[in-house]
Design a protein around this motif. Structure first.
Motif, PDB file in Angstrom:
ATOM      1  N   GLU A 147       0.831  -1.197   0.000  1.00  0.00           N
ATOM      2  CA  GLU A 147       0.000   0.000   0.000  1.00  0.00           C
ATOM      3  C   GLU A 147       0.871   1.256   0.000  1.00  0.00           C
ATOM      4  O   GLU A 147       2.019   1.239   0.444  1.00  0.00           O
ATOM      5  CB  GLU A 147      -0.892   0.028   1.242  1.00  0.00           C
ATOM      6  N   MET A 148       0.302   2.346  -0.475  1.00  0.00           N
ATOM      7  CA  MET A 148       0.998   3.628  -0.439  1.00  0.00           C
ATOM      8  C   MET A 148       1.164   4.071   1.017  1.00  0.00           C
ATOM      9  O   MET A 148       0.316   3.807   1.866  1.00  0.00           O
ATOM     10  CB  MET A 148       0.193   4.685  -1.202  1.00  0.00           C
ATOM     11  N   GLY A 149       2.247   4.761   1.268  1.00  0.00           N
ATOM     12  CA  GLY A 149       2.466   5.329   2.589  1.00  0.00           C
ATOM     13  C   GLY A 149       1.579   6.544   2.828  1.00  0.00           C
ATOM     14  O   GLY A 149       0.934   7.061   1.908  1.00  0.00           O
ATOM     15  N   TYR A 151       2.112   9.763   3.421  1.00  0.00           N
ATOM     16  CA  TYR A 151       2.365  11.028   2.724  1.00  0.00           C
ATOM     17  C   TYR A 151       2.074  10.931   1.227  1.00  0.00           C
ATOM     18  O   TYR A 151       1.640  11.913   0.608  1.00  0.00           O
ATOM     19  CB  TYR A 151       3.797  11.500   2.978  1.00  0.00           C
ATOM     20  N   ASP A 152       2.289   9.767   0.631  1.00  0.00           N
ATOM     21  CA  ASP A 152       1.927   9.600  -0.770  1.00  0.00           C
ATOM     22  C   ASP A 152       0.410   9.613  -0.943  1.00  0.00           C
ATOM     23  O   ASP A 152      -0.113  10.192  -1.894  1.00  0.00           O
ATOM     24  CB  ASP A 152       2.502   8.293  -1.320  1.00  0.00           C
ATOM     25  N   ALA A 153      -0.294   8.975  -0.018  1.00  0.00           N
ATOM     26  CA  ALA A 153      -1.754   8.924  -0.103  1.00  0.00           C
ATOM     27  C   ALA A 153      -2.369  10.319   0.028  1.00  0.00           C
ATOM     28  O   ALA A 153      -3.418  10.608  -0.554  1.00  0.00           O
ATOM     29  CB  ALA A 153      -2.315   8.002   0.979  1.00  0.00           C
ATOM     30  N   LEU A 154      -1.712  11.200   0.765  1.00  0.00           N
ATOM     31  CA  LEU A 154      -2.249  12.544   0.961  1.00  0.00           C
ATOM     32  C   LEU A 154      -2.342  13.341  -0.330  1.00  0.00           C
ATOM     33  O   LEU A 154      -3.101  14.309  -0.415  1.00  0.00           O
ATOM     34  CB  LEU A 154      -1.373  13.320   1.962  1.00  0.00           C
ATOM     35  N   ARG A 155      -1.598  12.933  -1.340  1.00  0.00           N
ATOM     36  CA  ARG A 155      -1.629  13.653  -2.613  1.00  0.00           C
ATOM     37  C   ARG A 155      -2.984  13.539  -3.300  1.00  0.00           C
ATOM     38  O   ARG A 155      -3.290  14.323  -4.198  1.00  0.00           O
ATOM     39  CB  ARG A 155      -0.531  13.115  -3.535  1.00  0.00           C
ATOM     40  N   PHE A 156      -3.787  12.576  -2.886  1.00  0.00           N
ATOM     41  CA  PHE A 156      -5.130  12.457  -3.446  1.00  0.00           C
ATOM     42  C   PHE A 156      -6.046  13.567  -2.934  1.00  0.00           C
ATOM     43  O   PHE A 156      -7.075  13.843  -3.540  1.00  0.00           O
ATOM     44  CB  PHE A 156      -5.738  11.091  -3.078  1.00  0.00           C
ATOM     45  N   PHE A 157      -5.671  14.191  -1.817  1.00  0.00           N
ATOM     46  CA  PHE A 157      -6.533  15.197  -1.193  1.00  0.00           C
ATOM     47  C   PHE A 157      -5.716  16.442  -0.828  1.00  0.00           C
ATOM     48  O   PHE A 157      -5.578  16.796   0.351  1.00  0.00           O
ATOM     49  CB  PHE A 157      -7.188  14.618   0.074  1.00  0.00           C
ATOM     50  N   VAL A 166      -5.739  13.071   7.712  1.00  0.00           N
ATOM     51  CA  VAL A 166      -5.544  11.947   8.628  1.00  0.00           C
ATOM     52  C   VAL A 166      -6.802  11.082   8.661  1.00  0.00           C
ATOM     53  O   VAL A 166      -6.732   9.849   8.626  1.00  0.00           O
ATOM     54  CB  VAL A 166      -5.191  12.447  10.040  1.00  0.00           C
ATOM     55  N   LEU A 167      -7.970  11.727   8.709  1.00  0.00           N
ATOM     56  CA  LEU A 167      -9.231  10.996   8.754  1.00  0.00           C
ATOM     57  C   LEU A 167      -9.444  10.186   7.472  1.00  0.00           C
ATOM     58  O   LEU A 167      -9.842   9.009   7.524  1.00  0.00           O
ATOM     59  CB  LEU A 167     -10.393  11.968   8.963  1.00  0.00           C
ATOM     60  N   ALA A 168      -9.181  10.810   6.315  1.00  0.00           N
ATOM     61  CA  ALA A 168      -9.346  10.102   5.042  1.00  0.00           C
ATOM     62  C   ALA A 168      -8.423   8.891   4.969  1.00  0.00           C
ATOM     63  O   ALA A 168      -8.828   7.807   4.524  1.00  0.00           O
ATOM     64  CB  ALA A 168      -9.082  11.049   3.873  1.00  0.00           C
ATOM     65  N   TYR A 169      -7.196   9.047   5.435  1.00  0.00           N
ATOM     66  CA  TYR A 169      -6.253   7.929   5.406  1.00  0.00           C
ATOM     67  C   TYR A 169      -6.676   6.837   6.386  1.00  0.00           C
ATOM     68  O   TYR A 169      -6.527   5.637   6.106  1.00  0.00           O
ATOM     69  CB  TYR A 169      -4.840   8.413   5.735  1.00  0.00           C
ATOM     70  N   ALA A 170      -7.230   7.242   7.534  1.00  0.00           N
ATOM     71  CA  ALA A 170      -7.700   6.267   8.511  1.00  0.00           C
ATOM     72  C   ALA A 170      -8.841   5.427   7.941  1.00  0.00           C
ATOM     73  O   ALA A 170      -8.964   4.233   8.228  1.00  0.00           O
ATOM     74  CB  ALA A 170      -8.152   6.979   9.780  1.00  0.00           C
ATOM     75  N   VAL A 171      -9.660   6.044   7.106  1.00  0.00           N
ATOM     76  CA  VAL A 171     -10.804   5.345   6.512  1.00  0.00           C
ATOM     77  C   VAL A 171     -10.370   4.469   5.338  1.00  0.00           C
ATOM     78  O   VAL A 171     -10.805   3.322   5.199  1.00  0.00           O
ATOM     79  CB  VAL A 171     -11.873   6.358   6.041  1.00  0.00           C
ATOM     80  N   GLY A 174      -3.908   3.069   2.337  1.00  0.00           N
ATOM     81  CA  GLY A 174      -3.072   3.505   1.220  1.00  0.00           C
ATOM     82  C   GLY A 174      -3.355   2.776  -0.070  1.00  0.00           C
ATOM     83  O   GLY A 174      -2.465   2.633  -0.917  1.00  0.00           O
ATOM     84  N   ILE A 175      -4.590   2.314  -0.252  1.00  0.00           N
ATOM     85  CA  ILE A 175      -4.949   1.563  -1.459  1.00  0.00           C
ATOM     86  C   ILE A 175      -5.495   2.528  -2.516  1.00  0.00           C
ATOM     87  O   ILE A 175      -6.553   3.135  -2.323  1.00  0.00           O
ATOM     88  CB  ILE A 175      -5.986   0.476  -1.145  1.00  0.00           C
ATOM     89  N   PRO A 176      -4.796   2.719  -3.614  1.00  0.00           N
ATOM     90  CA  PRO A 176      -5.223   3.700  -4.627  1.00  0.00           C
ATOM     91  C   PRO A 176      -6.648   3.503  -5.125  1.00  0.00           C
ATOM     92  O   PRO A 176      -7.354   4.474  -5.375  1.00  0.00           O
ATOM     93  CB  PRO A 176      -4.201   3.501  -5.756  1.00  0.00           C
TER      94      PRO A 176
END
Length: 227
Positions: A147-149, A151-157, A166-171, A174-176
């Protein structure tokens, strides 16, 4: 060989769509062996190989795979990417043995690269990579995609507040595939309502789907876990 969990990346679509790379891309489907061979034949025969002048479909997998040697890529690697390779193997259990024989006798000394990809991690690890299996020791590289880490996942938002990121990543983790379901122009709360809690949305039944896929013979346990 690349393998990963469901949705971990957009899989080899990047290779499929990459400009400037000579390659053939084939995505396997859950279908009969006959249908799979027919689709693979059509994909390979789109290339300018000698066989396309005489046939519309290969009669067996050995002939189809041997057609890779004729790919018209000059001095470049004769690269073929086979996505969801486990589907091909489940339809015809002899596929790994056929590839083993061709690799040992012809491909390994030719300018050929075969990239095998799949998301059925258990099947790949037990049926393809284990020591007792035909393709064991033939891979020149094995990559398990993770899965994406964070900080990489944050680029979606990019426009979310730190707390919402943080909330979006918790939900979603890191799965694109999951991250792509959220609209970055909507709030996290609204995204959850539309894309997780709404029947018919992609993520609504994802938990049940994953539990039943991982534990097919223990469906009662899966339901208990879901509860």
């Amino acid at each position: 060989m690349f393998y990963m969990g469901e949705g971990v990346w957009e899989k080899p679509k990047r290779l499929e769509n990459s400009a400037g790379i000579n390659r053939t891309f084939f995505s396997c489907t859950q279908s009969t062996d006959r249908v799979q061979l027919s689709k693979f034949s059509r994909q390979l025969l789109r290339e300018d190989i000698p066989a396309k002048k005489y046939i519309s479909e290969f009669t067996d997998w050995e002939k189809a795979f041997r057609g890779i040697l004729d790919l018209p890529y000059g001095e470049n690697k004769k690269l073929i990417v086979i996505d969801e390779f486990p589907y091909m193997c489940k339809g015809n259990k002899s596929i790994p043995s056929i590839l083993q024989n061709l690799w040992d006798m012809e491909f390994k000394d030719s300018n050929v690269m075969i990239v095998l990809c799949g998301s059925a991690m258990g099947f790949i690890e037990k049926e393809l990579l284990a020591e007792k299996n035909p393709l064991y020791g033939r891979a020149t590289g094995i990559y398990r995609m993770k899965e994406m880490g964070f900080y990489d996942a944050l680029r979606f938002f990019p426009n979310y507040s730190d707390a919402d990121k943080v909330l979006a990543y918790a939900v979603l983790g890191g799965i694109p595939h999951y991250l792509n379901q959220f609209n970055p122009e909507l709030s996290v709360r609204e995204n959850i309502k539309r894309n997780i809690l709404t029947k018919g949305s992609i993520l609504y039944s994802e938990a049940d789907f994953l539990l039943h896929k991982r534990l097919p013979e223990k469906s009662d346990r899966a339901w208990n876990c879901a509860a």
